[in-house]
Write a protein that holds these residues in place. Structure first.
Motif, PDB file in Angstrom:
ATOM      1  N   ARG A  29       1.390  -1.691   0.072  1.00  0.00           N
ATOM      2  CA  ARG A  29      -0.139   0.047  -0.011  1.00  0.00           C
ATOM      3  C   ARG A  29       0.927   0.873   0.376  1.00  0.00           C
ATOM      4  O   ARG A  29       2.100   1.285   0.563  1.00  0.00           O
ATOM      5  CB  ARG A  29      -1.124  -0.279   0.762  1.00  0.00           C
ATOM      6  N   THR A  30       0.572   2.452  -0.471  1.00  0.00           N
ATOM      7  CA  THR A  30       1.108   3.241  -0.631  1.00  0.00           C
ATOM      8  C   THR A  30       1.625   3.776   1.319  1.00  0.00           C
ATOM      9  O   THR A  30       1.210   3.535   2.215  1.00  0.00           O
ATOM     10  CB  THR A  30       0.543   4.440  -0.781  1.00  0.00           C
ATOM     11  N   ASN A  31       3.065   3.793   0.711  1.00  0.00           N
ATOM     12  CA  ASN A  31       3.574   4.157   2.967  1.00  0.00           C
ATOM     13  C   ASN A  31       3.102   5.277   3.276  1.00  0.00           C
ATOM     14  O   ASN A  31       3.096   6.320   3.116  1.00  0.00           O
ATOM     15  CB  ASN A  31       4.858   3.960   2.169  1.00  0.00           C
ATOM     16  N   PRO A  32       1.947   5.324   4.248  1.00  0.00           N
ATOM     17  CA  PRO A  32       1.462   6.229   5.364  1.00  0.00           C
ATOM     18  C   PRO A  32       2.283   6.788   6.052  1.00  0.00           C
ATOM     19  O   PRO A  32       2.248   8.170   6.721  1.00  0.00           O
ATOM     20  CB  PRO A  32       0.900   5.252   5.866  1.00  0.00           C
ATOM     21  N   TYR A  33       3.738   6.527   6.611  1.00  0.00           N
ATOM     22  CA  TYR A  33       4.896   7.130   6.862  1.00  0.00           C
ATOM     23  C   TYR A  33       5.943   8.041   6.165  1.00  0.00           C
ATOM     24  O   TYR A  33       6.816   7.817   6.950  1.00  0.00           O
ATOM     25  CB  TYR A  33       5.081   6.243   8.190  1.00  0.00           C
ATOM     26  N   GLY A  34       5.978   7.531   5.400  1.00  0.00           N
ATOM     27  CA  GLY A  34       7.016   8.360   4.170  1.00  0.00           C
ATOM     28  C   GLY A  34       6.770   8.128   3.044  1.00  0.00           C
ATOM     29  O   GLY A  34       5.491   8.028   2.470  1.00  0.00           O
ATOM     30  N   ASP A  35       7.906   8.224   2.232  1.00  0.00           N
ATOM     31  CA  ASP A  35       7.428   7.830   0.518  1.00  0.00           C
ATOM     32  C   ASP A  35       7.389   6.153   0.332  1.00  0.00           C
ATOM     33  O   ASP A  35       8.021   5.744   1.197  1.00  0.00           O
ATOM     34  CB  ASP A  35       9.082   8.777  -0.331  1.00  0.00           C
ATOM     35  N   GLY A  36       7.501   5.643  -1.056  1.00  0.00           N
ATOM     36  CA  GLY A  36       7.431   4.602  -1.185  1.00  0.00           C
ATOM     37  C   GLY A  36       6.290   3.662  -0.876  1.00  0.00           C
ATOM     38  O   GLY A  36       4.970   4.345  -0.948  1.00  0.00           O
ATOM     39  N   TYR A  37       6.619   2.363  -0.745  1.00  0.00           N
ATOM     40  CA  TYR A  37       5.493   1.939  -0.696  1.00  0.00           C
ATOM     41  C   TYR A  37       5.280   0.935   0.902  1.00  0.00           C
ATOM     42  O   TYR A  37       6.802   0.921   0.967  1.00  0.00           O
ATOM     43  CB  TYR A  37       4.957   0.532  -2.168  1.00  0.00           C
ATOM     44  N   GLU A  38       5.195   0.308   1.953  1.00  0.00           N
ATOM     45  CA  GLU A  38       4.798  -0.324   2.505  1.00  0.00           C
ATOM     46  C   GLU A  38       4.180  -1.834   2.576  1.00  0.00           C
ATOM     47  O   GLU A  38       2.792  -1.852   1.742  1.00  0.00           O
ATOM     48  CB  GLU A  38       3.519   0.353   3.808  1.00  0.00           C
ATOM     49  N   VAL A  39       4.899  -3.251   2.651  1.00  0.00           N
ATOM     50  CA  VAL A  39       5.150  -4.037   2.499  1.00  0.00           C
ATOM     51  C   VAL A  39       3.907  -5.209   3.335  1.00  0.00           C
ATOM     52  O   VAL A  39       4.036  -4.905   4.524  1.00  0.00           O
ATOM     53  CB  VAL A  39       6.042  -4.982   1.959  1.00  0.00           C
ATOM     54  N   ILE A  40       2.663  -5.636   2.396  1.00  0.00           N
ATOM     55  CA  ILE A  40       2.181  -6.081   3.327  1.00  0.00           C
ATOM     56  C   ILE A  40       1.860  -7.496   3.590  1.00  0.00           C
ATOM     57  O   ILE A  40       1.882  -7.841   4.529  1.00  0.00           O
ATOM     58  CB  ILE A  40       0.852  -5.295   3.274  1.00  0.00           C
ATOM     59  N   SER A  41       2.998  -7.829   2.446  1.00  0.00           N
ATOM     60  CA  SER A  41       2.845  -9.403   2.015  1.00  0.00           C
ATOM     61  C   SER A  41       3.962  -9.598   0.943  1.00  0.00           C
ATOM     62  O   SER A  41       3.386  -9.192   0.144  1.00  0.00           O
ATOM     63  CB  SER A  41       1.954 -10.204   1.537  1.00  0.00           C
ATOM     64  N   ILE A  96      -0.555  -3.098  -6.027  1.00  0.00           N
ATOM     65  CA  ILE A  96      -1.303  -1.734  -4.923  1.00  0.00           C
ATOM     66  C   ILE A  96      -2.323  -1.602  -4.862  1.00  0.00           C
ATOM     67  O   ILE A  96      -3.547  -1.083  -4.982  1.00  0.00           O
ATOM     68  CB  ILE A  96      -1.114  -0.018  -5.675  1.00  0.00           C
ATOM     69  N   ARG A  97      -2.589  -1.915  -3.413  1.00  0.00           N
ATOM     70  CA  ARG A  97      -4.299  -1.518  -2.413  1.00  0.00           C
ATOM     71  C   ARG A  97      -3.933  -0.529  -1.760  1.00  0.00           C
ATOM     72  O   ARG A  97      -3.661  -1.037  -0.731  1.00  0.00           O
ATOM     73  CB  ARG A  97      -4.324  -2.981  -2.601  1.00  0.00           C
ATOM     74  N   GLU A  98      -5.288   0.513  -2.358  1.00  0.00           N
ATOM     75  CA  GLU A  98      -5.724   1.071  -0.253  1.00  0.00           C
ATOM     76  C   GLU A  98      -6.391   0.801   0.364  1.00  0.00           C
ATOM     77  O   GLU A  98      -7.443   0.132   0.246  1.00  0.00           O
ATOM     78  CB  GLU A  98      -5.502   2.213  -1.214  1.00  0.00           C
ATOM     79  N   LEU A  99      -5.349   0.534   1.565  1.00  0.00           N
ATOM     80  CA  LEU A  99      -5.277   0.388   2.662  1.00  0.00           C
ATOM     81  C   LEU A  99      -5.573   0.249   3.834  1.00  0.00           C
ATOM     82  O   LEU A  99      -5.037   1.841   4.075  1.00  0.00           O
ATOM     83  CB  LEU A  99      -5.138  -1.194   2.819  1.00  0.00           C
ATOM     84  N   ASP A 100      -6.613   0.821   4.823  1.00  0.00           N
ATOM     85  CA  ASP A 100      -6.709   2.029   5.653  1.00  0.00           C
ATOM     86  C   ASP A 100      -5.632   0.812   6.515  1.00  0.00           C
ATOM     87  O   ASP A 100      -5.509  -0.359   6.868  1.00  0.00           O
ATOM     88  CB  ASP A 100      -7.962   2.351   7.269  1.00  0.00           C
ATOM     89  N   ASP A 101      -5.172   0.918   8.375  1.00  0.00           N
ATOM     90  CA  ASP A 101      -4.378   0.571   9.485  1.00  0.00           C
ATOM     91  C   ASP A 101      -5.327  -0.989   9.588  1.00  0.00           C
ATOM     92  O   ASP A 101      -4.714  -1.792   9.409  1.00  0.00           O
ATOM     93  CB  ASP A 101      -4.438   1.551  10.521  1.00  0.00           C
ATOM     94  N   ASP A 102      -5.862  -0.617   9.608  1.00  0.00           N
ATOM     95  CA  ASP A 102      -6.658  -1.705   9.940  1.00  0.00           C
ATOM     96  C   ASP A 102      -6.852  -3.200   9.334  1.00  0.00           C
ATOM     97  O   ASP A 102      -6.563  -4.453   8.881  1.00  0.00           O
ATOM     98  CB  ASP A 102      -8.131  -1.309  10.873  1.00  0.00           C
ATOM     99  N   GLN A 103      -7.574  -2.417   8.144  1.00  0.00           N
ATOM    100  CA  GLN A 103      -7.721  -3.512   6.588  1.00  0.00           C
ATOM    101  C   GLN A 103      -6.414  -3.788   6.881  1.00  0.00           C
ATOM    102  O   GLN A 103      -5.763  -5.039   6.047  1.00  0.00           O
ATOM    103  CB  GLN A 103      -7.578  -2.852   5.302  1.00  0.00           C
ATOM    104  N   ALA A 104      -4.877  -3.209   6.334  1.00  0.00           N
ATOM    105  CA  ALA A 104      -3.305  -3.328   6.169  1.00  0.00           C
ATOM    106  C   ALA A 104      -2.876  -4.931   7.007  1.00  0.00           C
ATOM    107  O   ALA A 104      -2.469  -5.632   6.524  1.00  0.00           O
ATOM    108  CB  ALA A 104      -2.935  -2.473   6.358  1.00  0.00           C
ATOM    109  N   VAL A 105      -3.510  -4.940   8.659  1.00  0.00           N
ATOM    110  CA  VAL A 105      -2.416  -5.106   9.448  1.00  0.00           C
ATOM    111  C   VAL A 105      -3.213  -6.621   9.255  1.00  0.00           C
ATOM    112  O   VAL A 105      -3.225  -8.148   9.493  1.00  0.00           O
ATOM    113  CB  VAL A 105      -3.313  -4.624  11.305  1.00  0.00           C
ATOM    114  N   VAL A 106      -4.903  -6.619   9.508  1.00  0.00           N
ATOM    115  CA  VAL A 106      -5.535  -8.004   8.901  1.00  0.00           C
ATOM    116  C   VAL A 106      -5.024  -8.320   7.675  1.00  0.00           C
ATOM    117  O   VAL A 106      -4.722 -10.004   7.406  1.00  0.00           O
ATOM    118  CB  VAL A 106      -7.463  -8.043   8.745  1.00  0.00           C
ATOM    119  N   ALA A 107      -4.579  -8.252   6.743  1.00  0.00           N
ATOM    120  CA  ALA A 107      -4.336  -8.799   5.106  1.00  0.00           C
ATOM    121  C   ALA A 107      -3.111  -9.056   5.727  1.00  0.00           C
ATOM    122  O   ALA A 107      -2.769  -9.793   4.993  1.00  0.00           O
ATOM    123  CB  ALA A 107      -4.445  -7.682   4.609  1.00  0.00           C
TER     124      ALA A 107
END
Length: 258
Positions: free
Chosen positions: A47-59, A79-90
């Motif tokens: 997902r788009t990195n909510p803490y800075g540049d680039g992307y945050e790896v979910i899986s 690239i899937r736009e997920l909120d924090d809770d959705q990202a944790v579950v995924a």
């Protein structure tokens, strides 16, 4: 909405507080050889990195590491736009199927997912209350709202994980252990049931438990914390030497396999 494309590995950042370990072992070496021959067959989920540049790896943390070992600079991602809770579950769901998960990995994964599920439930309840205020007649027909007949979050998690509610609770208890005791649980030096009981001790009591066996080797005025810190320092130095030797050996093994 999803986007699939190749991105630079330098743009990928590990999931914050990711509980699953990426170990340098033969499995990673085999994955690297597969990527060298066929490339990354399954794109990483990011997902788009909510803490800075680039992307945050979910899986795909292991695939990212193996791709680096293979000498590649790009990797395919979804690239899937997920909120924090959705990202944790995924993130948790994509890793729980792995074999040989350590107790600590399950413990923190279950805790993270349960907290995310509770947050999601609160959002549904808040939305339902708003709906009831807008449409009071519907609320009277269904006072409990959209989640009135739903399972509790811990029951739903247990069903999804194939565990009992009690067992999920036992695993989450392990997150109260100090790191050194939790490592001993992962290494099989402390039985799971014993570890659950130890988790009810206060942190200072756990340090005392760690230091008592070696008390005779320390000055009398050393606190349990000081004793444990010194042990940790020696163990860290030993571990770093072991890891360096292991990585050197794996690097040579992977090079020979090319």
């Amino acid at each position: 909405m999803e986007t699939i494309k190749n991105v630079s590995i330098s743009e990928l950042h590990s999931f914050r507080n990711h509980p699953f370990k990426v170990e340098t072992n033969t499995e990673l070496c085999e994955l690297m050889r597969s990527i060298e021959k066929e490339g990354v067959l399954v794109p990483l989920l990011v997902r788009t990195n909510p803490y800075g540049d680039g992307y945050e790896v979910i899986s795909g943390h292991r695939r990212k590491e193996a791709t680096l070992w293979a000498g590649e600079t790009e990797v395919p991602v979804v690239i899937r736009e997920l909120d924090d809770d959705q990202a944790v579950v995924a993130m948790v769901d994509s890793n729980l199927h792995r074999e040989n998960l350590k107790p600590s990995e399950k413990a923190f994964a279950y805790r993270m997912k349960l907290e995310a599920m509770k947050h999601q439930r609160k959002k549904v309840l808040a939305d339902d209350i708003t709906l009831a205020q807008v449409e009071p007649r519907s609320a009277k027909k269904n006072p409990g709202g959209l989640v009135s007949g739903a399972m509790r979050s811990n029951e739903l998690l247990a069903k999804q994980a194939g565990e009992s509610v009690a067992q999920i609770k036992r695993y989450i208890r392990l997150t109260n252990l100090i790191p050194k005791i939790l490592n001993m649980v992962d290494e099989g030096k402390i039985a799971f049931t014993v570890a659950v009981e130890l988790s009810y001790l206060k942190e200072e009591e756990q340090y005392e438990l760690r230091a008592d066996a070696l008390a005779k080797y320390f000055p009398e005025d050393y606190t349990p914390k000081q004793k444990t810190d010194l042990i940790e320092q020696f163990l860290k130095e030993w571990y770093e030497k072991q890891e360096y030797s292991k990585q050197e050996g794996l690097g040579s093994s992977c090079s020979r396999a090319r």
